[in-house]
Design a protein around this motif. Structure first.
Motif, mmCIF file in Angstrom:
data_model
loop_
_atom_site.group_PDB
_atom_site.id
_atom_site.type_symbol
_atom_site.label_atom_id
_atom_site.label_comp_id
_atom_site.label_asym_id
_atom_site.label_seq_id
_atom_site.Cartn_x
_atom_site.Cartn_y
_atom_site.Cartn_z
ATOM 1 N N ASP A 124 -44.584 -13.263 14.733
ATOM 2 C CA ASP A 124 -45.979 -12.851 14.581
ATOM 3 C C ASP A 124 -46.927 -14.032 14.399
ATOM 4 O O ASP A 124 -48.044 -13.867 13.922
ATOM 5 N N HIS A 178 -39.618 -14.321 12.106
ATOM 6 C CA HIS A 178 -39.040 -13.098 11.536
ATOM 7 C C HIS A 178 -37.893 -12.582 12.400
ATOM 8 O O HIS A 178 -38.105 -12.165 13.550
ATOM 9 N N SER A 186 -35.518 -10.190 7.368
ATOM 10 C CA SER A 186 -35.998 -9.042 6.589
ATOM 11 C C SER A 186 -34.783 -8.350 5.987
ATOM 12 O O SER A 186 -33.845 -8.002 6.699
ATOM 13 N N HIS A 217 -37.725 -11.076 1.879
ATOM 14 C CA HIS A 217 -37.477 -12.032 2.961
ATOM 15 C C HIS A 217 -36.568 -13.168 2.513
ATOM 16 O O HIS A 217 -36.834 -13.823 1.506
ATOM 17 N N ARG A 257 -36.516 -2.944 14.333
ATOM 18 C CA ARG A 257 -37.958 -3.149 14.530
ATOM 19 C C ARG A 257 -38.508 -2.205 15.576
ATOM 20 O O ARG A 257 -39.593 -1.631 15.415
ATOM 21 N N ARG A 316 -38.610 1.349 14.280
ATOM 22 C CA ARG A 316 -39.696 1.473 13.326
ATOM 23 C C ARG A 316 -41.040 1.531 14.029
ATOM 24 O O ARG A 316 -41.888 2.362 13.716
ATOM 25 N N GLY A 346 -43.643 -6.383 15.245
ATOM 26 C CA GLY A 346 -43.884 -6.346 13.808
ATOM 27 C C GLY A 346 -45.188 -5.620 13.530
ATOM 28 O O GLY A 346 -45.989 -5.375 14.441
ATOM 29 N N ARG A 347 -45.393 -5.323 12.257
ATOM 30 C CA ARG A 347 -46.636 -4.636 11.894
ATOM 31 C C ARG A 347 -47.894 -5.429 12.258
ATOM 32 O O ARG A 347 -48.907 -4.820 12.639
ATOM 33 N N PRO A 348 -47.873 -6.773 12.193
ATOM 34 C CA PRO A 348 -49.092 -7.500 12.572
ATOM 35 C C PRO A 348 -49.539 -7.233 14.014
ATOM 36 O O PRO A 348 -50.737 -7.239 14.309
ATOM 37 N N MET A 386 -57.195 -7.599 10.234
ATOM 38 C CA MET A 386 -55.772 -7.313 10.048
ATOM 39 C C MET A 386 -55.465 -6.806 8.634
ATOM 40 O O MET A 386 -54.719 -5.857 8.451
ATOM 41 N N GLN A 387 -56.078 -7.478 7.654
ATOM 42 C CA GLN A 387 -55.888 -7.082 6.251
ATOM 43 C C GLN A 387 -56.252 -5.619 6.064
ATOM 44 O O GLN A 387 -55.540 -4.847 5.422
ATOM 45 N N PHE A 389 -53.747 -3.235 7.525
ATOM 46 C CA PHE A 389 -52.609 -3.042 6.619
ATOM 47 C C PHE A 389 -53.002 -2.111 5.470
ATOM 48 O O PHE A 389 -52.262 -1.200 5.109
ATOM 49 N N HIS A 423 -49.061 -19.024 10.102
ATOM 50 C CA HIS A 423 -48.988 -18.075 11.233
ATOM 51 C C HIS A 423 -50.054 -18.381 12.287
ATOM 52 O O HIS A 423 -50.161 -17.664 13.266
HETATM 53 P P1 AMP Z 1 -43.143 -6.821 9.359
HETATM 54 O O1 AMP Z 1 -42.028 -7.817 9.158
HETATM 55 O O2 AMP Z 1 -43.262 -6.378 10.770
HETATM 56 O O3 AMP Z 1 -43.074 -5.694 8.389
HETATM 57 O O4 AMP Z 1 -44.506 -7.583 9.077
HETATM 58 C C1 AMP Z 1 -44.656 -8.373 7.946
HETATM 59 C C2 AMP Z 1 -45.698 -9.435 8.246
HETATM 60 O O5 AMP Z 1 -46.969 -8.854 8.242
HETATM 61 C C3 AMP Z 1 -45.744 -10.535 7.217
HETATM 62 O O6 AMP Z 1 -44.850 -11.554 7.528
HETATM 63 C C4 AMP Z 1 -47.167 -11.018 7.355
HETATM 64 O O7 AMP Z 1 -47.245 -11.964 8.416
HETATM 65 C C5 AMP Z 1 -47.936 -9.781 7.769
HETATM 66 N N1 AMP Z 1 -48.635 -9.107 6.679
HETATM 67 C C6 AMP Z 1 -48.088 -8.455 5.642
HETATM 68 N N2 AMP Z 1 -49.049 -7.913 4.858
HETATM 69 C C7 AMP Z 1 -50.225 -8.240 5.421
HETATM 70 C C8 AMP Z 1 -51.602 -7.989 5.091
HETATM 71 N N3 AMP Z 1 -51.939 -7.273 4.020
HETATM 72 N N4 AMP Z 1 -52.543 -8.483 5.914
HETATM 73 C C9 AMP Z 1 -52.208 -9.200 7.003
HETATM 74 N N5 AMP Z 1 -50.944 -9.474 7.370
HETATM 75 C C10 AMP Z 1 -49.973 -9.001 6.581
#
Ligand code: AMP
Ligand code: MN
Ligand code: MN
Ligand code: MN
Length: 276
Positions: free
Chosen positions: A12, A37, A64, A73, A97, A100, A130-132, A147-148, A151, A247
């Protein structure tokens, strides 16, 4: 300057391994670990780009792990990137991943974003989603302001897009890192929101399972947090690691290799790491 925690576009991060290397050189980083990751896919390109240059590349991964129903982590530093157990793990984590991501997309159905999954893959440039990556699309589609916010509104625990995931166990992740010749390091221990007691029980278990270091300094940490992490590190007689968790400039508050210095009373994990 050393930096033992960074991300590329293979997970990410924003930069390619080549661009990350250029930033490292510009910032006088003498030792750099790429710790994407759950993947080691970017390491080869980084090595090729760094050949003959005055920088020591440390092969890494950020795994993870599920512990007590929460994701934590674990960094594997100085791993052998050709080790079979790592490749097997990376393939398994990628399936987790993907599953999910599909479930998150289902949960976010009511937002009416067309092809959310495909768009996230496109912005990622790979399918190790990933979630990002999903957060970026939520922002682009006007569902969150940054992004914040994405989330906070959708992807965090207890939000509609949150899908609990069973990653590899702590013991297994540590065992795979050790089998691959690497050093297991607990990443950013302050980030999990644990009480001190819970954090200590994690560190104790981590050490019993063969863990060797904890990240005493991470990019986001202030001096007071670093002091606490140094105390934890010393109490459990672990080695200390330090990394920016960079990042990309839009996603990280500090640059590559720009984290605060390690307290001198800590023993650096990288002390004995001579170039091969
Ligand atoms: P994942 O491993 O796909 O669950 O994503 C986790 C990643 O999301 C972390 O390594 C961060 O880079 C990013 N992340 C986590 N929380 C936040 C947040 N509140 N705002 C922005 N990025 C975040
Ligand atoms: Mn990340
Ligand atoms: Mn992390
Ligand atoms: Mn990281």
């Amino acid at each position: 300057m050393i930096d033992l925690h960074s991300h590329s576009c293979y997970s990410d991060g924003f930069h390619t391994p080549q661009a990350l290397l250029q930033l490292a050189l510009a910032n006088h980083v003498a030792m750099l670990a790429l710790t994407d990751h759950d993947t080691i896919a970017g390491l080869e390109a980084l090595h090729q780009a760094a050949a003959g240059l005055p920088i020591q590349i440390i092969d890494g991964i950020e795994i993870s792990v599920s512990w007590k129903l929460q994701a934590i982590h674990i960094l594997g530093l100085k791993i052998d990137r050709t080790a079979e157990p790592l490749h097997t793990l990376a393939a398994q984590q990628k399936q987790r991943r993907l599953q999910r991501a599909h479930r998150i997309v289902e949960n976010l159905n009511s937002l009416n974003i067309i092809n959310l999954f495909e768009k996230a893959c496109e912005v990622a440039g790979h399918d190790n989603i990933g979630r990002p990556h999903l957060a970026k699309i939520l922002v682009a589609e006007g569902k969150a302001k940054d992004m914040q916010d994405a989330f906070k509104r959708f992807l965090r625990r207890s939000r509609i897009g949150y899908v609990p995931t069973t990653w590899v166990s702590l013991e297994e992740a540590i065992s795979i890192i050790l089998q691959s010749g690497g050093f297991p390091v607990l990443a950013h221990p302050d980030k999990y929101g644990f009480t001190w007691t819970k954090l200590e029980s994690l560190v104790k278990l981590f050490k019993e399972a063969g863990g060797q270091g904890i990240e005493v300094v991470s990019g986001h940490m202030l001096p007071a947090q670093i002091e606490l992490m140094a105390r934890l590190c010393q109490r459990y007689e672990l080695l200390a690691s330090s990394g920016s968790d960079f990042h990309g400039h839009s996603m990280s508050s500090i640059g590559l290799g720009k984290q605060l210095p390690l307290p001198i009373r800590c023993q650096p994990i990288w002390q004995q790491w001579t170039p091969e």
